[in-house]
Design an enzyme around this catalytic site. Sequence first.
Site, mmCIF file in Angstrom:
data_model
loop_
_atom_site.group_PDB
_atom_site.id
_atom_site.type_symbol
_atom_site.label_atom_id
_atom_site.label_comp_id
_atom_site.label_asym_id
_atom_site.label_seq_id
_atom_site.Cartn_x
_atom_site.Cartn_y
_atom_site.Cartn_z
ATOM 1 N N LYS A 1 -18.683 -5.464 36.651
ATOM 2 C CA LYS A 1 -19.987 -5.571 35.994
ATOM 3 C C LYS A 1 -21.051 -5.821 37.046
ATOM 4 C CE LYS A 1 -21.838 -9.112 33.739
ATOM 5 N NZ LYS A 1 -22.080 -10.116 32.698
HETATM 6 C C1 5RP Z 1 -23.756 -14.390 32.880
HETATM 7 C C2 5RP Z 1 -23.131 -13.119 32.538
HETATM 8 C C3 5RP Z 1 -23.679 -12.355 31.369
HETATM 9 O O1 5RP Z 1 -22.608 -12.073 30.545
HETATM 10 C C4 5RP Z 1 -24.327 -11.085 31.824
HETATM 11 O O2 5RP Z 1 -25.365 -11.358 32.717
HETATM 12 C C5 5RP Z 1 -24.771 -10.185 30.690
HETATM 13 O O3 5RP Z 1 -25.747 -10.787 29.932
HETATM 14 P P1 5RP Z 1 -27.277 -10.381 30.025
HETATM 15 O O4 5RP Z 1 -27.371 -8.986 29.442
HETATM 16 O O5 5RP Z 1 -28.002 -11.397 29.207
HETATM 17 O O6 5RP Z 1 -27.684 -10.371 31.486
HETATM 18 O O7 5RP Z 1 -22.191 -12.714 33.128
HETATM 19 O O8 5RP Z 1 -23.234 -14.788 34.107
#
Ligand code: 5RP
Length: 288
Positions: free
Chosen positions: A173
């Site tokens: 991610k």
């Molecule tokens: C926090 C995360 C969140 O799950 C990720 O950032 C996704 O959420 P958003 O769309 O609010 O950024 O890993 O560490």
Amino acid sequence: MDWGLQNRLAGIINPQNNRALMLAVDHGYFLGPTEKLEDPAKVIAPLLKYCDSLMLSRGVQRACVSAATRTPMVLRVSGGSSIIGEDLSKEDITVSIQDALRLNASALAMSVFVGSKYEHQTIVNLGRLVSDAQQYGIPVLAVTAVGKELGKDARYLSLACRIAAEQGAHIVKTYYCENFEKVANSCPVPIIVAGGKKIPERDALQLTYNSIKGGAVGVDMGRNIWQSENPVAMIRAVRSIVHGNSDVNRAYEMYKKLSSEHPKRQDGQNTQRPNTSPAPEHTPQNTP
Ligand code: 5RP
């Protein structure tokens, strides 16, 4: 690939169209009661049927999600620092594989802080987690965390994503950036893009569209869904891009139409009642 690992991954990334819509509600693990996520059960219930998987901590899974759900759970297993603490990058693994199995996790998620003071610790932890999880056929999602001092450009993100993939992460991610194709093309495993802080709905839909066009399999979106004026309308619009091949205009029209049909309540929650009927099949032909 082992059958179990493949099957778990198939629940997260639809093998028919290689697309994924993950709803992120794990923010409380370092942010505490994040705005509009103060009551996770209330937030999650109406959105659950529209996501392919839900990313959350074990505490929220046990306390706020019905065990009758068929939605795959992506369990955050790293933590140890808070927004008011010394250094956000100082994370360790906080959940055992045994507990992840009891929670029937479809994947384990942890953050790596490449370039930070605790880079070594978090990268070694990722390698160990992959080794442990692989024994049970559980995929690992590596979150390339960014901090104030860490970059968010293609050069930094491709470095971080590639390192996570080299350690064996099954999904990475990361964030969308200029020249995102460079990040996606140099990462040998599927990439999903985080939504980031709340931006106008149309911009968040554009981000979703651009991410997929740039080579991501989908999004792992949190704040831009549940901090939206109409979370259900927003997740359905995002879903129409991820699984319905909508362009941004069509998705935004859908958001506006659904928002007018289900105006928001005083407490900010959408008036659409949680529907407990089975989630729609995740096929590209489906109307999201
Ligand atoms: C926090 C995360 C969140 O799950 C990720 O950032 C996704 O959420 P958003 O769309 O609010 O950024 O890993 O560490």
